[in-house]
Motif scaffolding. Structure first.
Motif, PDB file in Angstrom:
ATOM      1  N   LEU A 182       0.646 -11.057   7.344  1.00 29.08           N
ATOM      2  CA  LEU A 182       1.466 -10.157   6.522  1.00 29.08           C
ATOM      3  C   LEU A 182       2.878 -10.023   7.079  1.00 29.08           C
ATOM      4  O   LEU A 182       3.110 -10.246   8.273  1.00 29.08           O
ATOM      5  CB  LEU A 182       0.819  -8.770   6.444  1.00 29.08           C
ATOM      6  N   PRO A 183       3.847  -9.629   6.215  1.00 28.28           N
ATOM      7  CA  PRO A 183       5.202  -9.369   6.706  1.00 28.28           C
ATOM      8  C   PRO A 183       5.192  -8.248   7.745  1.00 28.28           C
ATOM      9  O   PRO A 183       4.413  -7.299   7.627  1.00 28.28           O
ATOM     10  CB  PRO A 183       5.963  -8.940   5.445  1.00 28.28           C
ATOM     11  N   PRO A 184       6.044  -8.315   8.766  1.00 30.07           N
ATOM     12  CA  PRO A 184       6.029  -7.288   9.815  1.00 30.07           C
ATOM     13  C   PRO A 184       6.640  -5.973   9.351  1.00 30.07           C
ATOM     14  O   PRO A 184       7.467  -5.949   8.432  1.00 30.07           O
ATOM     15  CB  PRO A 184       6.870  -7.926  10.927  1.00 30.07           C
ATOM     16  N   ASP A 185       6.221  -4.874   9.972  1.00 33.00           N
ATOM     17  CA  ASP A 185       6.820  -3.548   9.769  1.00 33.00           C
ATOM     18  C   ASP A 185       6.748  -3.066   8.331  1.00 33.00           C
ATOM     19  O   ASP A 185       7.652  -2.385   7.845  1.00 33.00           O
ATOM     20  CB  ASP A 185       8.281  -3.548  10.244  1.00 33.00           C
ATOM     21  N   LYS A 186       5.674  -3.390   7.631  1.00 35.34           N
ATOM     22  CA  LYS A 186       5.471  -2.887   6.271  1.00 35.34           C
ATOM     23  C   LYS A 186       4.056  -2.315   6.143  1.00 35.34           C
ATOM     24  O   LYS A 186       3.270  -2.725   5.281  1.00 35.34           O
ATOM     25  CB  LYS A 186       5.667  -4.017   5.236  1.00 35.34           C
ATOM     26  N   PRO A 187       3.689  -1.344   6.972  1.00 31.82           N
ATOM     27  CA  PRO A 187       2.296  -0.876   6.979  1.00 31.82           C
ATOM     28  C   PRO A 187       1.885  -0.161   5.697  1.00 31.82           C
ATOM     29  O   PRO A 187       0.770  -0.347   5.212  1.00 31.82           O
ATOM     30  CB  PRO A 187       2.249   0.074   8.181  1.00 31.82           C
ATOM     31  N   PHE A 188       2.767   0.681   5.147  1.00 30.75           N
ATOM     32  CA  PHE A 188       2.388   1.425   3.947  1.00 30.75           C
ATOM     33  C   PHE A 188       2.345   0.515   2.723  1.00 30.75           C
ATOM     34  O   PHE A 188       1.545   0.740   1.812  1.00 30.75           O
ATOM     35  CB  PHE A 188       3.355   2.588   3.717  1.00 30.75           C
ATOM     36  N   LEU A 189       3.186  -0.509   2.709  1.00 33.00           N
ATOM     37  CA  LEU A 189       3.096  -1.499   1.637  1.00 33.00           C
ATOM     38  C   LEU A 189       1.756  -2.212   1.695  1.00 33.00           C
ATOM     39  O   LEU A 189       1.101  -2.407   0.656  1.00 33.00           O
ATOM     40  CB  LEU A 189       4.240  -2.511   1.757  1.00 33.00           C
ATOM     41  N   ALA A 190       1.326  -2.592   2.904  1.00 34.73           N
ATOM     42  CA  ALA A 190       0.025  -3.246   3.045  1.00 34.73           C
ATOM     43  C   ALA A 190      -1.093  -2.322   2.586  1.00 34.73           C
ATOM     44  O   ALA A 190      -2.043  -2.751   1.908  1.00 34.73           O
ATOM     45  CB  ALA A 190      -0.192  -3.659   4.500  1.00 34.73           C
ATOM     46  N   ARG A 229      -3.485  -2.950  -0.588  1.00 34.90           N
ATOM     47  CA  ARG A 229      -4.937  -2.988  -0.367  1.00 34.90           C
ATOM     48  C   ARG A 229      -5.668  -2.150  -1.412  1.00 34.90           C
ATOM     49  O   ARG A 229      -6.671  -2.592  -1.973  1.00 34.90           O
ATOM     50  CB  ARG A 229      -5.271  -2.433   1.019  1.00 34.90           C
ATOM     51  N   ALA A 230      -5.169  -0.932  -1.642  1.00 34.71           N
ATOM     52  CA  ALA A 230      -5.945   0.037  -2.410  1.00 34.71           C
ATOM     53  C   ALA A 230      -5.742  -0.065  -3.918  1.00 34.71           C
ATOM     54  O   ALA A 230      -6.723  -0.167  -4.678  1.00 34.71           O
ATOM     55  CB  ALA A 230      -5.608   1.450  -1.930  1.00 34.71           C
ATOM     56  N   LEU A 231      -4.493   0.005  -4.369  1.00 38.58           N
ATOM     57  CA  LEU A 231      -4.249   0.152  -5.810  1.00 38.58           C
ATOM     58  C   LEU A 231      -4.697  -1.054  -6.629  1.00 38.58           C
ATOM     59  O   LEU A 231      -5.429  -0.881  -7.625  1.00 38.58           O
ATOM     60  CB  LEU A 231      -2.772   0.468  -6.053  1.00 38.58           C
ATOM     61  N   PRO A 232      -4.306  -2.292  -6.302  1.00 40.44           N
ATOM     62  CA  PRO A 232      -4.801  -3.422  -7.100  1.00 40.44           C
ATOM     63  C   PRO A 232      -6.329  -3.533  -7.094  1.00 40.44           C
ATOM     64  O   PRO A 232      -6.932  -3.877  -8.117  1.00 40.44           O
ATOM     65  CB  PRO A 232      -4.152  -4.634  -6.430  1.00 40.44           C
ATOM     66  N   ALA A 233      -6.958  -3.234  -5.949  1.00 36.87           N
ATOM     67  CA  ALA A 233      -8.422  -3.287  -5.886  1.00 36.87           C
ATOM     68  C   ALA A 233      -9.037  -2.256  -6.818  1.00 36.87           C
ATOM     69  O   ALA A 233     -10.011  -2.535  -7.531  1.00 36.87           O
ATOM     70  CB  ALA A 233      -8.894  -3.053  -4.457  1.00 36.87           C
ATOM     71  N   GLY A 234      -8.475  -1.039  -6.825  1.00 36.73           N
ATOM     72  CA  GLY A 234      -8.993   0.000  -7.720  1.00 36.73           C
ATOM     73  C   GLY A 234      -8.825  -0.367  -9.182  1.00 36.73           C
ATOM     74  O   GLY A 234      -9.738  -0.177  -9.992  1.00 36.73           O
ATOM     75  N   LEU A 235      -7.665  -0.890  -9.539  1.00 35.98           N
ATOM     76  CA  LEU A 235      -7.419  -1.266 -10.936  1.00 35.98           C
ATOM     77  C   LEU A 235      -8.307  -2.445 -11.358  1.00 35.98           C
ATOM     78  O   LEU A 235      -8.770  -2.497 -12.505  1.00 35.98           O
ATOM     79  CB  LEU A 235      -5.939  -1.627 -11.127  1.00 35.98           C
TER      80      LEU A 235
END
Length: 315
Positions: A20-28, A32-38
């Protein structure tokens, strides 16, 4: 099957650091969550009904939104070993909450199992040069308590629909909480994503979240809350093994002992309890339907009407 979830979560660190791109924890976390839920919602096409609108929102906040956010804050401010060790107190918190909220007994065996598991995690991941940060420690404890409360409430409220549907509600609610953090806390969004970045995001969303949480929430309905939470100790074991196998990190004898201690705790805590129900059923089973008429006649003609040895053996 429930153990597949923490086994999968144990690969998150390696995937995050390597793909993953560095320093983007909240994006990761949001990806993780929203596309999986949808995605799960598109499969199930079930909306919450009545009180389950706010229950799903609360569970999504506790199990996904708040947990992911606080977890990444802790990981940013603390060494990974400290954060993982603090997270290992979750079985103790679940045992205490479950005893008050859903009537699961808080036994000495549970306390011992949780304490031994915590010691195993400390041996596995805690380093002697680890530093402490007050905000990081608070975030780690807050994330651990958040998921512990979510585990017990999910067990208490049950599932009004299929596991996939309930999982989709929670992932969507938690993902929506994480989107503002991804937009404002992580800075500008990446303008270009490589094939490795896309592979990492796809793995975390589909395998590490959609599949893992569907199995996790299903398992919460089939297992005691404490047993399910204890399985979470598998995550640091897998994370350490992944670092050794893939990232070529050194594995000390102490870490090996910690991993064995965790695995031994899980085996001992989940050994089946021996009961006397089956022998009692065997004694009470009628013998006449399994014997011949001649055997039955000889049995009733004996003094006291007791069956003969042959009849008792056949019965």
């Amino acid at each position: 099957m429930t153990a597949v979830a923490p086994l999968t979560w144990g690969t998150t660190y390696a995937v995050t650091t390597e793909l993953l791109p560095p320093d983007k924890p909240f994006l990761a976390a949001a990806i993780r969550a929203l596309p999986a839920g949808l995605l799960l919602f598109a499969v199930t096409r079930q909306l919450p009904q009545g009180a389950w609108w706010w229950k799903a929102a609360l569970l999504g906040a506790l199990n996904i939104g708040m947990f992911f956010a606080l977890l990444f804050i802790a990981a940013h401010r603390l060494p990974g070993g400290v954060a993982a060790t603090i997270g290992a107190v979750q079985p103790l918190l679940v045992a205490a909450m479950a005893s008050r909220w859903i009537g699961e007994r808080l036994t000495s065996a549970k306390i011992v199992a949780a304490a031994v598991g915590l010691a195993g995690v400390a041996l596995l991941v805690l380093q002697s040069q680890a530093r402490l940060d007050a905000v990081g420690v608070a975030a780690a404890l807050g994330g651990t308590a958040s998921m512990a409360a979510g585990v017990v409430l999910a067990k208490k409220w049950g599932q009004p629909a299929t596991s996939l549907a309930v999982t989709s509600w929670q992932l969507t609610a938690g993902g929506l909480l994480l989107v503002p953090l991804a937009l404002f806390a992580d800075g500008p969004l990446p303008t270009q994503l490589s094939a490795l970045n896309l592979t990492g995001y796809a793995y975390l969303s589909l395998v590490g979240t959609a599949l893992a949480y569907a199995l996790w929430f299903r398992g919460l309905q089939l297992l005691p809350a404490f047993s399910a939470s204890l399985l979470g100790l598998l995550s640091p074991v897998v994370a350490t093994a992944t670092g050794w196998l893939i990232l070529h990190q050194q594995l000390s004898p102490g870490q090996t002992a910690g991993a064995l201690l965790i695995l031994g705790t899980l085996v001992a805590a989940n050994l089946p309890r021996r009961t006397t129900a089956e022998p009692a059923l065997a004694v009470s089973r009628p013998a006449a339907r399994l014997t011949t008429p001649a055997d039955s006649s000889r049995a009733v003609n004996q003094p006291g009407g007791k069956p003969s040895g042959k009849a008792r053996k056949i019965g």
